[in-house]
Design a protein around this motif. Sequence first.
Motif, PDB file in Angstrom:
ATOM      1  N   HIS A 162       0.821  -1.202   0.000  1.00 53.94           N
ATOM      2  CA  HIS A 162       0.000   0.000   0.000  1.00 53.94           C
ATOM      3  C   HIS A 162       0.859   1.259   0.000  1.00 53.94           C
ATOM      4  N   ARG A 163       0.157   2.347  -0.244  1.00 56.21           N
ATOM      5  CA  ARG A 163       0.745   3.689  -0.160  1.00 56.21           C
ATOM      6  C   ARG A 163      -0.228   4.518   0.672  1.00 56.21           C
ATOM      7  N   ILE A 164       0.267   5.200   1.688  1.00 58.17           N
ATOM      8  CA  ILE A 164      -0.580   6.016   2.561  1.00 58.17           C
ATOM      9  C   ILE A 164      -0.766   7.398   1.928  1.00 58.17           C
ATOM     10  N   LEU A 165      -2.029   7.831   1.869  1.00 57.68           N
ATOM     11  CA  LEU A 165      -2.335   9.145   1.308  1.00 57.68           C
ATOM     12  C   LEU A 165      -2.615  10.185   2.392  1.00 57.68           C
ATOM     13  N   ARG A 166      -3.440   9.798   3.392  1.00 58.74           N
ATOM     14  CA  ARG A 166      -3.784  10.718   4.475  1.00 58.74           C
ATOM     15  C   ARG A 166      -4.013   9.930   5.756  1.00 58.74           C
ATOM     16  N   ILE A 167      -3.745  10.589   6.884  1.00 61.17           N
ATOM     17  CA  ILE A 167      -3.998   9.988   8.185  1.00 61.17           C
ATOM     18  C   ILE A 167      -4.727  11.006   9.053  1.00 61.17           C
ATOM     19  N   GLY A 168      -5.797  10.548   9.693  1.00 61.59           N
ATOM     20  CA  GLY A 168      -6.535  11.384  10.636  1.00 61.59           C
ATOM     21  C   GLY A 168      -6.542  10.702  11.998  1.00 61.59           C
ATOM     22  N   VAL A 169      -6.276  11.465  13.056  1.00 61.16           N
ATOM     23  CA  VAL A 169      -6.212  10.911  14.404  1.00 61.16           C
ATOM     24  C   VAL A 169      -7.174  11.681  15.299  1.00 61.16           C
ATOM     25  N   THR A 170      -7.992  10.931  16.054  1.00 62.95           N
ATOM     26  CA  THR A 170      -8.894  11.531  17.034  1.00 62.95           C
ATOM     27  C   THR A 170      -8.542  10.975  18.411  1.00 62.95           C
ATOM     28  N   ASP A 171      -8.234  11.864  19.326  1.00 58.95           N
ATOM     29  CA  ASP A 171      -7.946  11.467  20.705  1.00 58.95           C
ATOM     30  C   ASP A 171      -9.273  11.406  21.443  1.00 58.95           C
ATOM     31  N   MET A 172      -9.737  10.190  21.706  1.00 62.66           N
ATOM     32  CA  MET A 172     -11.047  10.007  22.330  1.00 62.66           C
ATOM     33  C   MET A 172     -11.063  10.505  23.779  1.00 62.66           C
ATOM     34  N   ARG A 173      -9.908  10.726  24.369  1.00 66.30           N
ATOM     35  CA  ARG A 173      -9.850  11.265  25.732  1.00 66.30           C
ATOM     36  C   ARG A 173     -10.351  12.694  25.766  1.00 66.30           C
ATOM     37  N   ASN A 174     -10.336  13.370  24.597  1.00 66.82           N
ATOM     38  CA  ASN A 174     -10.768  14.763  24.527  1.00 66.82           C
ATOM     39  C   ASN A 174     -12.229  14.918  24.111  1.00 66.82           C
ATOM     40  N   ILE A 175     -12.890  13.808  23.833  1.00 63.47           N
ATOM     41  CA  ILE A 175     -14.284  13.858  23.393  1.00 63.47           C
ATOM     42  C   ILE A 175     -15.179  13.914  24.623  1.00 63.47           C
ATOM     43  N   LYS A 176     -16.043  14.915  24.643  1.00 64.03           N
ATOM     44  CA  LYS A 176     -16.979  15.054  25.749  1.00 64.03           C
ATOM     45  C   LYS A 176     -18.361  14.641  25.269  1.00 64.03           C
ATOM     46  N   ILE A 177     -19.017  13.811  26.056  1.00 62.76           N
ATOM     47  CA  ILE A 177     -20.358  13.367  25.704  1.00 62.76           C
ATOM     48  C   ILE A 177     -21.350  14.182  26.525  1.00 62.76           C
ATOM     49  N   ARG A 178     -22.235  14.869  25.822  1.00 61.76           N
ATOM     50  CA  ARG A 178     -23.281  15.629  26.515  1.00 61.76           C
ATOM     51  C   ARG A 178     -24.507  14.750  26.614  1.00 61.76           C
ATOM     52  N   ARG A 179     -24.942  14.537  27.807  1.00 65.33           N
ATOM     53  CA  ARG A 179     -26.120  13.716  28.034  1.00 65.33           C
ATOM     54  C   ARG A 179     -27.305  14.617  28.370  1.00 65.33           C
ATOM     55  N   LYS A 180     -28.486  14.194  27.935  1.00 69.41           N
ATOM     56  CA  LYS A 180     -29.684  14.944  28.267  1.00 69.41           C
ATOM     57  C   LYS A 180     -29.952  14.806  29.756  1.00 69.41           C
ATOM     58  N   PRO A 181     -30.370  15.881  30.392  1.00 62.39           N
ATOM     59  CA  PRO A 181     -30.695  15.768  31.808  1.00 62.39           C
ATOM     60  C   PRO A 181     -31.905  14.852  32.005  1.00 62.39           C
ATOM     61  N   ARG A 182     -31.922  14.174  33.123  1.00 60.98           N
ATOM     62  CA  ARG A 182     -33.064  13.303  33.432  1.00 60.98           C
ATOM     63  C   ARG A 182     -34.333  14.131  33.489  1.00 60.98           C
ATOM     64  N   GLY A 183     -35.385  13.536  32.983  1.00 60.97           N
ATOM     65  CA  GLY A 183     -36.672  14.219  32.998  1.00 60.97           C
ATOM     66  C   GLY A 183     -36.912  15.083  31.779  1.00 60.97           C
ATOM     67  N   ALA A 184     -35.869  15.348  30.997  1.00 62.45           N
ATOM     68  CA  ALA A 184     -36.053  16.122  29.767  1.00 62.45           C
ATOM     69  C   ALA A 184     -36.558  15.205  28.685  1.00 62.45           C
ATOM     70  N   GLY A 185     -37.455  15.625  27.907  1.00 62.86           N
ATOM     71  CA  GLY A 185     -37.964  14.792  26.836  1.00 62.86           C
ATOM     72  C   GLY A 185     -39.228  15.348  26.231  1.00 62.86           C
ATOM     73  N   GLY A 186     -39.830  16.303  26.876  1.00 58.59           N
ATOM     74  CA  GLY A 186     -40.946  17.005  26.282  1.00 58.59           C
ATOM     75  C   GLY A 186     -42.292  16.305  26.374  1.00 58.59           C
ATOM     76  N   THR A 187     -42.474  15.385  27.300  1.00 58.10           N
ATOM     77  CA  THR A 187     -43.809  14.785  27.413  1.00 58.10           C
ATOM     78  C   THR A 187     -44.535  15.290  28.614  1.00 58.10           C
TER      79      THR A 187
END
Length: 104
Positions: free
Chosen positions: A79-104
């Motif tokens: 093979h020949r490498i054309l491009r490389i992309g790296v994501t550090d998952m330690r820097n990914i923040k997951i936003r969770r919906k607050p409990r009770g939110a949902g619109g019902t």
Amino acid sequence: MFRVTVRGAFEELSEDEREALRGVVDSLQVAFTEAGTFTCDRSLSSFTFRCEVPAEPDDGEQEATERAIAALTAHGYPHRILRIGVTDMRNIKIRRKPRGAGGT
């Protein structure tokens, strides 16, 4: 944990290598794994390789890239490498919906 995406082109594949890769194309596994997974078109000219790399506390993108390239090389396809992309998952923040939110 790092997720590394390598985009590249295959070079001078043997018929056995082509047959093995066709099996990969037919299974269509699109996932980040430690061994890495390939996706490519039926022509087997270019590919995307996805690899998940465990991270030590002091590891950076360079170390993750080196380990991903080693995983790619271990598959043995020329093979020949054309491009490389790296994501550090330690820097990914997951936003969770607050409990009770949902619109019902």
